[in-house]
Design a protein around this motif. Structure first.
Motif, short mmCIF file in Angstrom:
data_model
loop_
_atom_site.label_atom_id
_atom_site.label_comp_id
_atom_site.label_asym_id
_atom_site.label_seq_id
_atom_site.Cartn_x
_atom_site.Cartn_y
_atom_site.Cartn_z
N ARG A 24 42.80 26.36 40.93
CA ARG A 24 43.51 27.63 40.88
C ARG A 24 44.15 27.90 42.24
NH1 ARG A 24 41.10 33.52 38.81
NH2 ARG A 24 43.15 34.49 38.47
N ALA A 25 45.42 28.28 42.23
CA ALA A 25 46.18 28.44 43.46
C ALA A 25 45.95 29.79 44.14
CB ALA A 25 47.67 28.26 43.17
N LEU A 26 45.20 30.70 43.52
CA LEU A 26 44.87 31.97 44.14
C LEU A 26 44.22 31.70 45.50
CD1 LEU A 26 44.66 35.10 43.67
CD2 LEU A 26 42.33 34.64 42.84
N ALA A 27 44.75 32.30 46.56
CA ALA A 27 44.42 31.90 47.94
C ALA A 27 42.92 31.80 48.23
CB ALA A 27 45.12 32.83 48.93
N PRO A 28 42.11 32.85 48.03
CA PRO A 28 40.68 32.71 48.39
C PRO A 28 39.96 31.68 47.54
CG PRO A 28 41.07 34.79 47.23
CD PRO A 28 42.41 34.21 47.54
N PRO A 262 32.65 31.17 40.83
CA PRO A 262 33.52 32.16 41.47
C PRO A 262 33.54 33.49 40.73
CG PRO A 262 34.81 30.67 40.12
CD PRO A 262 33.40 30.17 40.05
N HIS A 263 33.72 34.54 41.50
CA HIS A 263 33.89 35.88 40.94
C HIS A 263 35.07 36.53 41.66
CE1 HIS A 263 29.95 35.44 39.01
NE2 HIS A 263 29.54 34.95 40.16
N VAL A 264 36.06 36.97 40.88
CA VAL A 264 37.27 37.57 41.43
C VAL A 264 37.46 38.94 40.79
CG1 VAL A 264 39.76 37.28 41.77
CG2 VAL A 264 38.28 35.27 41.66
N ASP A 265 37.80 39.94 41.60
CA ASP A 265 38.00 41.26 41.03
C ASP A 265 39.35 41.34 40.30
OD1 ASP A 265 39.90 41.38 43.03
OD2 ASP A 265 39.03 43.09 44.05
N LYS A 266 39.56 42.42 39.56
CA LYS A 266 40.76 42.56 38.75
C LYS A 266 42.04 42.56 39.58
CE LYS A 266 38.61 44.93 34.83
NZ LYS A 266 38.60 46.16 33.98
N ALA A 267 41.93 43.03 40.82
CA ALA A 267 43.11 43.05 41.69
C ALA A 267 43.38 41.69 42.33
CB ALA A 267 42.91 44.10 42.79
N THR A 269 41.86 40.28 44.72
CA THR A 269 41.80 40.34 46.18
C THR A 269 40.41 40.03 46.73
OG1 THR A 269 41.39 42.72 46.04
CG2 THR A 269 43.69 42.01 46.32
N SER A 270 39.38 40.24 45.90
CA SER A 270 38.00 40.02 46.34
C SER A 270 37.44 38.77 45.68
CB SER A 270 37.14 41.24 45.99
OG SER A 270 35.77 40.98 46.27
N PHE A 271 36.88 37.88 46.47
CA PHE A 271 36.34 36.61 45.96
C PHE A 271 34.91 36.43 46.47
CE2 PHE A 271 35.29 32.14 46.51
CZ PHE A 271 35.69 31.57 45.30
N SER A 272 34.03 36.03 45.57
CA SER A 272 32.68 35.65 45.95
C SER A 272 32.25 34.46 45.10
CB SER A 272 31.69 36.81 45.76
OG SER A 272 31.64 37.20 44.40
N TYR A 273 31.17 33.80 45.49
CA TYR A 273 30.72 32.59 44.80
C TYR A 273 29.21 32.62 44.69
CZ TYR A 273 30.44 27.61 43.55
OH TYR A 273 30.21 26.43 42.90
#
Length: 316
Positions: A24-28, A262-267, A269-273
């Protein structure tokens, strides 16, 4: 297992199988994944330098997180960087159909355009037949949580096996068949598994019936469940009539276990693993011989082999 003669122990083919990659190309996401996958690819390159490169690599679906073009571009560029001239055979999984901004009727065309491969196809190498099956388009399903392998895909499998009855066949489908790979702890629900709808086809028995009719049907590879290390029946051989079929579930190097990874918020912008226990980065080495295959799982995080299975292979 019976002892093998010298001829039987002569290696025919070596290839590598990778479970769900989820580029996935999403930056974080991309940045974290690049660090994790660097461990995998650097270890693979060291192994291949020492032992010889595989004939090819194969991955049966969920190579991308969504079918946005930028994700395909990232997957292709990363694999080209690390695999070089080693051929890569992709499969289509449920994530290859997912992208809210793309007409769902176009998603299979995106796969073909990206990889120059149809959703289902065959190839041959060193006297072996390889069959890549397609995960169904969700638009064709009455209930997306209940997966049915299409009649067209079943016919393709049957015809491919029948057309080459003397070639051992290795089959790839994104999802495992029912009652193959299981949960490490059903009470806790540690793993998605083949007893669950969505994670295995409702018409698994129809696929098994096809496999039972063709003695050359030897190995069946899947992914999809992100099964954790030592999940029961991760590799299992079943006798069906007069021959064995072995089922191999390819753990994902991205993450294993339920509600992990991975966990990404709806916006976005927030990434956690979230890490599984144990946290490993697994891929599979497959070596074929006259009448058996050796399957080894490698943890690239510890740079160690976890286990080896010897499973029967059709011999005419």
């Amino acid at each position: 297992m019976q002892a093998h003669t010298t001829d039987q122990n002569s290696e025919q083919l070596h290839f590598w199988a990778l479970g769900d990659l989820h580029f996935r190309a999403l930056a974080p996401w991309r940045e974290f994944q690049a660090q994790r996958y660097a461990l995998m690819f650097e270890d693979l390159q060291a192994l291949w330098q020492a032992e010889g490169a595989p004939a090819f690599c194969v991955s049966p679906g969920d190579i991308i997180e969504t079918c946005a073009q930028e994700n395909y571009d990232l997957a292709k560029s990363t694999l080209q960087t690390y695999l070089g001239q080693i051929p890569f055979y992709p499969g289509i999984g449920n994530h290859e159909y997912h992208e809210p901004e793309i007409d769902p009727r176009s998603t299979r065309r995106y796969f073909t355009a990206a990889w120059d491969k149809p959703p289902r196809y065959t190839w041959q190498a060193e006297g072996l037949l390889f069959i890549m099956l397609d995960y169904p388009d969700p638009l064709t399903l009455a209930d997306p949580t209940k997966v049915f392998i299409s009649q067209e895909t079943q016919a393709f499998l049957e015809e491919s096996l029948a057309a080459h009855p003397n070639l051992p066949a290795l089959i790839f489908l994104h999802c495992p068949l029912r009652n193959t790979v299981l949960d490490r702890n059903p009470a806790l629900g540690r793993d998605y598994n083949s007893l669950q709808s969505f994670f295995s086809p409702e018409n698994s028995q129809e696929i098994r019936n096809i496999l039972s009719r063709h003695r050359n049907a030897s190995l069946f590879f899947s992914g999809h469940t992100h099964s954790g290390w030592e999940a029961p029946r991760l590799v299992v051989s079943e006798r069906d009539g007069d021959h064995f079929v072995s089922f191999v579930n390819l753990m994902s190097p991205w993450y294993t276990g339920t509600h992990k990874g991975p966990h990404v918020d709806k916006a976005l912008t927030s990434f956690s693993y979230s890490y599984d226990d144990p946290d490993i980065i697994p891929t599979f080495s497959i070596r074929t011989y006259a009448n058996y295959a050796s399957i080894r799982v490698r943890d690239h995080k510890s740079r160690s082999w976890l286990k080896t299975w010897h499973v029967p292979l059709f011999s005419h």
